[in-house]
Design a protein around this motif. Structure first.
Motif, short mmCIF file in Angstrom:
data_model
loop_
_atom_site.label_atom_id
_atom_site.label_comp_id
_atom_site.label_asym_id
_atom_site.label_seq_id
_atom_site.Cartn_x
_atom_site.Cartn_y
_atom_site.Cartn_z
N ASP A 1 6.24 -4.44 15.95
CA ASP A 1 5.18 -4.70 14.98
C ASP A 1 4.10 -5.61 15.53
N ARG A 2 4.01 -5.70 16.86
CA ARG A 2 3.12 -6.67 17.49
C ARG A 2 1.64 -6.45 17.15
N ASN A 3 1.26 -5.23 16.82
CA ASN A 3 -0.15 -4.94 16.53
C ASN A 3 -0.43 -4.65 15.05
N ILE A 4 0.62 -4.66 14.23
CA ILE A 4 0.43 -4.41 12.80
C ILE A 4 -0.33 -5.58 12.18
N GLY A 5 -1.42 -5.26 11.51
CA GLY A 5 -2.25 -6.30 10.91
C GLY A 5 -3.43 -6.70 11.77
#
Length: 555
Positions: free
Chosen positions: A124-128
């Protein structure tokens, strides 16, 4: 951010934070956002000590795989994402290239598995992050040809390819630290630099007030608070003793880390295995690594770990430190052809010591932070001491500390919003678009505009307004192709710059790559003298202090 000593003396605060480094300022920001009345007291300048001595990395914790510490990885991965969001002008993705020279645990196969595990754990490192420029790509295997092309002088014999992965890097760590302070001040926090706590006034097991020496005005005040937080880094043991004595033992034992700034080597970050082993890892791939990272047109080398014994204020990097580091680099990576005279600047700081080493001159920096409640330690009911170890997780620790503050007050903590709140200058949706628009509308050339956008972000136009009002401020300082005269005035009027070194080293990036030249220092000092009313003697003293930064003691 205005320095108001009278307000500190007159009011009573919910929280008084002692220490204006990145931990103290990020905690002040979080506490202020959650409605607390906060004061910050810093004995020198904001971020002058340990906070300025980092590797400039905002890391996702890939190395924690060797410790099988997945929880710490998840925290670091999350905090890297938050930093990329909070300060998109100051934090940017950085590629690392790791060459491999054997098979097994040090080979490309093991590295590829590690990168795959990292990609899965950081799913989820790039979520958001809506800005694609801030995304962290997946790791990939690299060929011999790419390794040799991108790291000039890399040893070809035995090379088995390598791997590429991404982390993040601070463009200007001093301004990132300051951004937390500016953001806290915007929420009502009252902060002062050059305000040294000399003792705590204790009654019935509670601190009633901190006695503070104003190192600028010379007077003494009392800052009253309901709860006090000791976030003084290497001084934390000394500060805690002020509840019992005005004359604490100032001798500490710390890990001394040294970093060097020198001629550029590569367009990608890479690691070099040192001779020092890391006995704390569970999966062993060799010795501790030095990192060589490209940073603002230079190569950044770091970091050493040696033992420091003494008073924190006596800490210094010496000619011996630099010479030994250069000699070791020549030994383990001769292709760099690094010589003493290639080093343009050096930074260093003290960190908590972890496990002991059989070599009495080697220190292992601690890897874990501590939150100490003194009600359990020595009966002081309203004092917390925080010992931090990593710049990357400052926001996370601040969140934990503010939670503890509310719980100690018997109240339910309001939600923490810092992870989704932009820092000062960070109101940027897509950085590339922002930079392109700034270059299109700026009255300056691309070099100067990029400098302003990267350092001030969405606040860069505040510099432009100063220059527009006074055309004499629209030009660069003598010898600098980037730093504007307007930045000096902005630093004094809006960012609590009180000394020449504040401007040269922490409000602008004039002197952070090396000596900016005497003419630049002279011109900067003249502008400050005019604004702050310095006489000739004071101006000369400030120049002497600034020049001393670039002179190393023998050691």
């Amino acid at each position: 951010m205005i320095r108001n000593i009278k307000q500190l003396d007159d009011e009573t605060f919910d929280v008084v934070i002692v220490g204006g480094g990145v931990y103290g300022l990020s905690t002040a920001w979080d506490a202020s956002l959650r409605g607390l009345k906060v004061a910050v007291l810093e004995q020198s300048d904001f971020g002058k000590a340990t906070s300025s001595a980092s590797l400039k990395l905002v890391h996702g914790g890939l190395r924690y795989l060797q410790h099988l510490n997945f929880a710490r990885m998840r925290v670091s991965i999350g905090e890297r994402k938050h930093m990329l969001y909070m300060a998109p002008h100051l934090v940017h993705p950085l590629e690392f290239l790791i060459p491999c020279y054997s098979h097994g645990m040090k080979g490309p196969e093991a590295l590829q598995l590690a990168m795959l595990a990292n990609d899965v754990i950081s799913f989820d490192r790039n979520i958001g992050l809506d800005d694609p420029e801030k995304h962290i790509p997946i790791g990939r295997r690299t060929s011999n040809e790419e390794c040799l092309r991108r790291i000039p002088g890399l040893k070809q014999e035995g090379l088995k390819g390598g791997g590429s992965f991404y982390d993040a890097q601070m463009y200007n760590s001093e301004r990132l630290t300051l951004a937390f302070g500016l953001s806290a001040a915007a929420q009502g926090c009252v902060a002062a630099n050059y305000a040294r706590v000399t003792r705590f006034k204790v009654e019935h097991g509670r601190i009633q007030a901190a006695t503070v020496k104003d190192l600028i005005g010379g007077n003494e005040i009392e800052v009253r608070g309901k709860l006090f937080i000791n976030m003084t880094g290497p001084w934390s043991d000394i500060t805690a003793q002020l509840t019992k004595t005005d004359n604490p033992d100032r001798r500490v034992v710390r890990s001394k880390g040294v970093q060097l700034i020198a001629k550029p080597l590569a367009d990608v970050a890479f690691s070099i295995e040192s001779k020092q082993k890391d006995s704390t890892v569970l999966i062993k791939r060799g010795g501790r690594n030095y990192f060589v990272t490209p940073w603002r047109g230079k190569a950044f080398f770091g970091t050493t770990d040696t033992l420091y014994r003494g008073a924190p204020e006596d800490f210094a990097i010496t000619q011996k430190d630099v010479a030994e580091f250069v000699a070791e680099m020549a030994d383990i990576f001769p292709a760099a052809e690094l010589k003493y005279e290639d080093v343009s600047f050096w930074i260093g700081g003290m960190r908590p010591v972890g496990e002991e080493d059989s070599n009495p001159e080697v220190a292992k920096a601690a890897h874990k932070y501590e939150i100490v409640d003194h009600s359990r330690e020595d009966g002081i009911q309203n004092l917390l001491s925080i010992v931090g170890v990593k710049y990357t997780i400052c926001r996370h620790i601040a969140q934990r500390v503010v939670q503890a503050v509310f719980l100690k007050r018997g109240k339910t903590p309001p939600p923490c919003t810092t992870a989704t709140t932009r820092l000062a200058g960070g109101h940027i949706d897509r950085f590339d678009d922002f930079l392109r628009e700034a270059c299109r509308t700026s009255p300056w050339n691309e070099t100067i505009t990029r400098h302003l956008a990267l350092n001030y972000g969405s606040d860069w136009r505040s510099i432009a307004k100063l220059a527009e009002a006074d055309k004499s401020l629209a030009t660069t300082l003598s010898g600098s192709g980037e730093v504007l005269r307007a930045e000096v005035l902005h630093a004094i009027r809006n960012e609590m710059a009180l000394k020449l070194t504040d401007v040269v080293m922490r409000r602008t990036d004039l002197g952070t790559l090396g000596h900016p030249g005497r003419s630049a220092l002279e011109e900067c000092a003249t502008l400050m003298a005019r604004e702050l009313g310095w006489n000739d003697e004071k101006r000369a003293d400030e120049l002497t202090e600034a020049e001393a930064i670039y002179k190393l003691p023998p050691g």
